[in-house]
Design an enzyme around this catalytic site. Structure first.
Site, PDB file in Angstrom:
ATOM      1  N   CYS A  84      -8.449  12.899  27.992  1.00  0.00           N
ATOM      2  CA  CYS A  84      -8.368  13.832  26.832  1.00  0.00           C
ATOM      3  C   CYS A  84      -8.237  14.222  25.896  1.00  0.00           C
ATOM      4  O   CYS A  84      -9.107  14.695  25.195  1.00  0.00           O
ATOM      5  CB  CYS A  84      -7.120  15.071  27.757  1.00  0.00           C
ATOM      6  SG  CYS A  84      -7.661  15.371  29.803  1.00  0.00           S
ATOM      7  N   CYS A 133     -12.447  18.287 -17.963  1.00  0.00           N
ATOM      8  CA  CYS A 133     -12.476  18.200 -16.618  1.00  0.00           C
ATOM      9  C   CYS A 133     -13.379  18.931 -15.623  1.00  0.00           C
ATOM     10  O   CYS A 133     -14.364  19.175 -15.481  1.00  0.00           O
ATOM     11  CB  CYS A 133     -11.121  17.999 -16.052  1.00  0.00           C
ATOM     12  SG  CYS A 133     -10.492  16.607 -16.376  1.00  0.00           S
ATOM     13  N   CYS A 159      -7.015  18.996 -18.350  1.00  0.00           N
ATOM     14  CA  CYS A 159      -8.543  19.338 -19.184  1.00  0.00           C
ATOM     15  C   CYS A 159      -9.000  20.285 -18.619  1.00  0.00           C
ATOM     16  O   CYS A 159      -9.978  20.447 -17.981  1.00  0.00           O
ATOM     17  CB  CYS A 159      -8.186  19.100 -20.740  1.00  0.00           C
ATOM     18  SG  CYS A 159      -9.609  17.680 -20.303  1.00  0.00           S
ATOM     19  N   CYS A 174      -5.055  13.358  30.002  1.00  0.00           N
ATOM     20  CA  CYS A 174      -5.281  12.049  30.332  1.00  0.00           C
ATOM     21  C   CYS A 174      -4.995  11.610  28.856  1.00  0.00           C
ATOM     22  O   CYS A 174      -5.946  12.261  28.634  1.00  0.00           O
ATOM     23  CB  CYS A 174      -5.379  11.340  31.525  1.00  0.00           C
ATOM     24  SG  CYS A 174      -7.433  11.558  31.517  1.00  0.00           S
ATOM     25  N   ASP A 231      15.269  -4.781  -4.055  1.00  0.00           N
ATOM     26  CA  ASP A 231      15.842  -4.777  -5.372  1.00  0.00           C
ATOM     27  C   ASP A 231      17.648  -4.821  -5.841  1.00  0.00           C
ATOM     28  O   ASP A 231      17.304  -4.823  -4.341  1.00  0.00           O
ATOM     29  CB  ASP A 231      15.279  -3.106  -5.936  1.00  0.00           C
ATOM     30  CG  ASP A 231      15.551  -2.957  -7.066  1.00  0.00           C
ATOM     31  OD1 ASP A 231      15.521  -2.804  -8.453  1.00  0.00           O
ATOM     32  OD2 ASP A 231      16.688  -1.484  -7.264  1.00  0.00           O
ATOM     33  N   ASP A 272      10.936   1.796  -8.744  1.00  0.00           N
ATOM     34  CA  ASP A 272       9.899   1.723  -7.387  1.00  0.00           C
ATOM     35  C   ASP A 272       9.309   1.681  -6.805  1.00  0.00           C
ATOM     36  O   ASP A 272       8.447   1.046  -5.712  1.00  0.00           O
ATOM     37  CB  ASP A 272      11.450   1.101  -6.410  1.00  0.00           C
ATOM     38  CG  ASP A 272      12.678   0.171  -6.683  1.00  0.00           C
ATOM     39  OD1 ASP A 272      12.339  -0.687  -7.672  1.00  0.00           O
ATOM     40  OD2 ASP A 272      13.681   0.355  -6.818  1.00  0.00           O
TER      41      ASP A 272
END
Length: 801
Positions: free
Chosen positions: A86, A19, A16, A83, A498, A700
């Site tokens: 790097c 904020c 709002c 390598c 679940d 979940d």
């Protein structure tokens, strides 16, 4: 010098105007800061004095207020890495930049994923930083462009290697002349001439070997060291010592010059051989992703104004009606609006048997229509299709780093300077004590140490295995969102399942319905209307039952889902409650006359719900959700892997226990509210368990996020899939045991790679230091080690899970 600067930050969490006003007020109180916060745009425009405030201070102040600063993500193709040192250096360099949240650089894929705050740093600045570190970076190309680039790069490497071999072979032949015994092979005097060897070796050293010098310079410029430093030091020492010997011979033809031109040239050639094989092998690690991309349909038949029109699949729009004939690929994701068929979804789900599809059912793009002509409505196209999502997840997973990679990065970061120190010490010991005053043997030993210790294999140990493992998983319908989740899955001890849609099919049917006096008429109508607004699978079953019995549900004026209890709705001006005993108790509605019937149905594994209209008990409905055919075997497989299995559900204890006994699950958490599922996860974690939560619904999502590994059933909700760390695309629990096996085998493979890479270096350095390893042999061994590590990772492709 004081300077006013401006930046624009995206801010999350504002709800709002209070904020935005709060953030603005606090920022404006900071010395040298002027801020304007826009709630609608969710951003802040900030000017600041760089001597009085820094962007990081402003960000921290916003976060301290309880809000977030938005971040963006950019994927880059990074070229020039040789390598692990790097990739580690780029990662460290970027991480130190102001505004960089996270940087992950992958040597194997030659790519980087950088999360940054747009207001503090730009993509151009990130690329500029990488270039300043001595590498090239561009915004990630599409895969076709990337493929063209890699193919051109491979051709270039082959051309350079061919030239290097042509120039190095005569030098290699001259080594016969240095052997202590006569093998009978003629060695022309010209080939032993220092200047002839100089002419052959110089192009190899400075043209073909130029990338090593460039890489070494960039590394040293940034106060670090990598494989290029070792190669440049070793070959340069051999080359310039040989030049000096040639000059000495020119001044005094009677002496026998100690030449090492063949050492430097052959070393570079062998390293190029290793790099070429490494590139070819690395290309094979992305085959799984290439296969996925090749699955995409190229054309679609669109029905427009009653006529069939063939169009490229990228021109299909949401809402288009498509015609798909037998044998054709389904172009995009959508729903069947006419016709029935069976669809081969094996390329997406890993399920080998065709799936029967009817009207109103969903079909997945790129799967194959087997035996019926259907019309479908396009719902997801382009980057929104299931296949595009899978490709994106696999790409991100292959580019991510597992925690174990950090160990390799740390070792690589300190390894090269230590090796240089050992090489210097080796040279001193040889020159001062082993062969006093003799430069050649001291030089040979030092060069061998430098070359044998190149940490290429160590840098490839983890990312190649991660790429192959995630690719193999994708082929099986198992999507890991990142290397850290692939690593974490192998350590699981407990699985929390679940019930609805995970253990069961999630497509329940009404088995029993009855009313009680005085409500004997139109109860089904009120029930169907109330459930019509719900998205729960049980609600869908009730609505279908109503339609089958001649009821056309009206629209409810009001609807509220009460998680863990049931639903409340207003239908035709009357208040309707449908749900558990807890809901009736909460509303003080007496249901004792139905208690015995409810208990009987629940003991049979059915979900029984009570119906109340206008505060009075009106009836009950019992719904049965059948168990998936594969659930029992899948749970048995998980137990054999040593895992503890629990089931969690909002259903009552009797129903939950009935389902659990059928699939042989020992631990059951029943009558658990959605927010309580996450608490059950925490309870297990507090006991020291590593917990995976497996679910498919929106409810979940909190528990999936809380678990050590959140696992979504791919047939479930988008929220669950987005929250999860691992997705089982086909909705089959059998793939869960496969995912755990794949994780364990991948981690075992990584540990093998790291062990042999480290063991090779650890054993090779002392052997080289005591003079038992010729430099060219060290070069061959070093090249072979990288190829062997990648080859070992590729073995995962053949592993059975």
């Amino acid at each position: 010098m004081s300077e006013r600067k401006e930046m624009n930050l995206g801010i999350t969490g504002m709800t709002c105007s209070a904020c935005s006003a709060r953030i603005e007020k606090v920022l404006n109180k900071m010395d040298g800061v002027e801020a304007s916060v826009n709630l609608t745009m969710e951003n802040a425009t900030i000017t600041y004095n760089n001597e009085q405030a820094q962007p990081q201070d402003i960000k921290e102040r916003i976060e301290k207020l309880g809000y977030g600063v938005q971040t963006d993500k950019v994927e880059l193709d990074i070229h020039g890495m040789t390598c692990a040192a790097c990739s580690t250096r780029i990662q460290k360099g970027l991480s130190r930049m102001n505004g960089i949240e996270e940087a992950s650089v992958n040597l194997t894929t030659e790519a980087g994923v950088i999360e940054y705050q747009p207001g503090l740093v730009s993509t151009d600045q990130v690329i500029e930083k990488i270039k300043d570190l001595g590498y090239d970076a561009v915004i990630k190309k599409d895969r076709n462009e990337q493929k063209d680039y890699k193919e051109e790069e491979l051709k270039r490497k082959k051309r350079q290697l061919f030239l290097s071999i042509i120039l190095s072979l005569p030098l290699l032949y001259t080594m016969i002349g240095h052997l202590p015994w006569d093998l009978g092979f003629p060695v022309p005097e010209l080939m032993m001439n220092p200047w002839f060897q100089f002419v052959l070796a110089t192009p190899v050293q400075f043209y073909i070997g130029a990338p090593f010098y460039v890489g070494a310079y960039r590394a040293l410029k940034n106060k670090s060291a990598n494989m290029d430093v070792l190669v440049a030091l070793g070959t340069s020492a051999a080359y310039f010592y040989s030049v000096a010997e040639g000059i000495r011979w020119q001044l005094n033809p009677d002496i026998m010059p100690e030449l090492y031109f063949e050492t430097s040239a052959v070393l570079i050639t062998l390293i190029l051989v290793g790099k070429l094989f490494e590139s070819l092998a690395k290309g094979r690690t992305t085959q799984a992703l290439t296969k996925l991309l090749n699955l995409q349909a190229k054309e679609a038949t669109v029905l427009r104004s009653g006529t069939e029109e063939k169009v490229p699949v990228d021109q299909v729009e949401v809402g288009d009606v498509l015609l798909v004939k037998p044998g054709e690929k389904i172009p995009v994701d959508g729903k069947i609006i006419k016709g029935t068929t069976s669809v081969d979804e094996s390329m997406i789900t890993g399920e080998s048997l065709p799936v029967e599809k009817y009207e109103k059912e969903t079909v997945i793009g790129s799967t194959i229509n087997k035996n019926g002509t259907i019309q479908m409505k396009a719902e997801k196209v382009g980057k929104d299709t299931a296949l595009a999502g899978i490709v994106k997840i696999v790409e991100e997973a292959q580019g991510s780093k597992a925690p174990i990679q950090r160990t390799a990065d740390v070792i690589s970061g300190i390894f090269v300077p230590i090796v240089v120190g050992i090489a210097v010490l080796t040279f001193v010991v040889w020159f001062a004590f082993v062969s006093p005053g003799e430069l050649p043997p001291a030089l040979e030993a030092a060069i061998a140490v430098l070359v044998i210790a190149c940490p290429c294999a160590l840098g490839l140990a983890t990312p190649t295995s991660i790429m192959v493992g995630t690719g193999k998983g994708a082929e099986q319908g198992i999507l890991f969102k990142g290397g850290e989740y692939l690593e974490g899955t192998q350590g699981l001890t407990t699985i929390l399942l679940d019930k609805t849609g995970t253990v069961t099919k999630g497509k329940p049917e009404v088995t029993n319905f009855d009313t009680v006096e005085p409500h004997q008429t139109d109860v089904l109508g009120y029930l169907a209307a109330a459930e019509k607004a719900s998205e729960h699978p049980l609600a869908e079953a009730i609505v279908n039952y109503g339609e089958e019995n001649g009821v056309t549900p009206q629209e409810a004026e009001e609807f509220e889902a009460i998680p863990g209890y049931g639903i409340k709705a207003r239908v035709g001006g009357k208040q309707v409650f449908v749900g558990t005993r807890k809901l009736m108790n909460r509303e003080t509605i007496d249901y004792t006359k139905l208690e015995d019937i409810l208990t009987k149905h629940e003991s049979e594994g059915k979900t029984a719900m009570l119906i109340a209209i206008e505060g009075e008990l009106a009836g009950y409905v019992a719904v049965a959700d059948t168990i998936k055919e594969t659930s029992k075997q899948a749970i048995q497989d998980l137990k054999e892997l040593g895992l503890s299995i629990y089931m969690v559900t909002g259903d009552n204890e009797r129903t939950a226990q009935a389902i659990a006994s059928q699939v042989e699950i020992d631990g059951v958490y029943a009558e658990v509210l959605p927010e309580e599922k996450a608490e059950k996860v925490k309870e297990l974690q507090e006991k020291g368990e590593k917990v995976a939560m497996v679910g498919d619904g929106i409810n979940d999502a909190p528990s999936l996020a809380t678990a050590d590994i959140g696992i979504a059933i791919g047939t479930g909700s988008d929220v669950a899939i987005e929250t999860a760390d691992l997705t089982l695309i086909g909705g089959d629990l059998e793939n869960l045991s496969k995912a755990i096996k794949l994780s364990r085998k991948t981690m075992a493979n990584i540990k093998q790679n790291m062990f042999w890479a480290l063991a090779y270096n650890s054993a090779g350095i002392p052997v080289a230091a005591i003079g038992l390893l010729a430099p060219w042999v060290a070069g061959a061994a070093m090249a072979f080690s990288s190829v062997s590590v990648v080859s070992n990772a590729l073995r995962l492709k053949r592993v059975k899970i």
